[in-house]
Design a protein around this motif. Sequence first.
Motif, PDB file in Angstrom:
ATOM      1  N   GLU A 100      78.113   5.166  -8.305  1.00  0.00           N
ATOM      2  CA  GLU A 100      79.297   4.472  -7.819  1.00  0.00           C
ATOM      3  C   GLU A 100      80.524   5.310  -8.152  1.00  0.00           C
ATOM      4  N   THR A 101      81.190   5.832  -7.128  1.00  0.00           N
ATOM      5  CA  THR A 101      82.321   6.739  -7.342  1.00  0.00           C
ATOM      6  C   THR A 101      83.652   6.186  -6.841  1.00  0.00           C
ATOM      7  N   VAL A 102      83.635   5.178  -5.996  1.00  0.00           N
ATOM      8  CA  VAL A 102      84.883   4.654  -5.422  1.00  0.00           C
ATOM      9  C   VAL A 102      85.808   4.150  -6.523  1.00  0.00           C
ATOM     10  N   ARG A 103      85.263   3.444  -7.498  1.00  0.00           N
ATOM     11  CA  ARG A 103      86.089   2.909  -8.577  1.00  0.00           C
ATOM     12  C   ARG A 103      86.758   4.031  -9.378  1.00  0.00           C
ATOM     13  N   LEU A 104      86.045   5.120  -9.593  1.00  0.00           N
ATOM     14  CA  LEU A 104      86.653   6.255 -10.299  1.00  0.00           C
ATOM     15  C   LEU A 104      87.773   6.871  -9.461  1.00  0.00           C
TER      16      LEU A 104
END
Length: 179
Positions: A100-104
Motif C-alpha cells: 500500500e503506497t497511496v497513503r505514503l
Amino acid sequence: FGASGWETLPRWREVLGASMRLAVESRPIQNSGEFHWHCQECFEPWRDIVIPPVTPLALARSLLAMSQPVWNRTLIMSWHGQHANSSNPDVKRNYRVTNETVRLDLLRLAKLPNTSIGGPVPHYTFVLGSSHFCLCPKGSSSYTSRVFESLLAGCVPVILSDDLRLPFDSIVDWSRISI
C-alpha cells in the motif's frame, strides 16, 4: 465480512457455497504465509451485495456534530490514518505486505497550505468537519470506511482506490456525491 472476516472462517468457500454474501468489500486480501493478494472469487456482483461498514455510534455522532457549514470550513483537504511508516510494527507490516503506497504518497502533501494530512489525530472529527474534501485512500485492503465518515462530516469524499466497490452502486450514483 470485512477485511479480517474472511480470515476468521478459512473454509468459507465450503461453508457458504453459493449463498449470497453481504460484505463491506468486494476484493478482500487473502494470504498464505508471506504471499498476499486480492481475492478475485470472494465476491460475485450478480449474487453478492456490498453493504456500508459499521460506523460506531459515538464516531457518527461526533462527525455530525463537528460538520461545519461550507462557509466556515478552513481546510481544502484532509486525511489522517495509519500507514506503512507507522511506529506500530503490526500496522507497519499490514500496510507493507499489501504494498500500500497511496497513503505514503499522501504524507508528502502535508506541508501544503490549508490541509491537514498525517497519522491519526485525537481531533479527527473536527478536522473532517472543517474540510471541503476528504481524501479516502484504500486501507490495507480495497476497503475504506473513510467514504462514509466523510459523508457524515459533510465533506466531499475523494476516493483513491481502483479496487473499491461502493455499496448499492446500482441505486446510488456515487459520481454525484464523490470524486
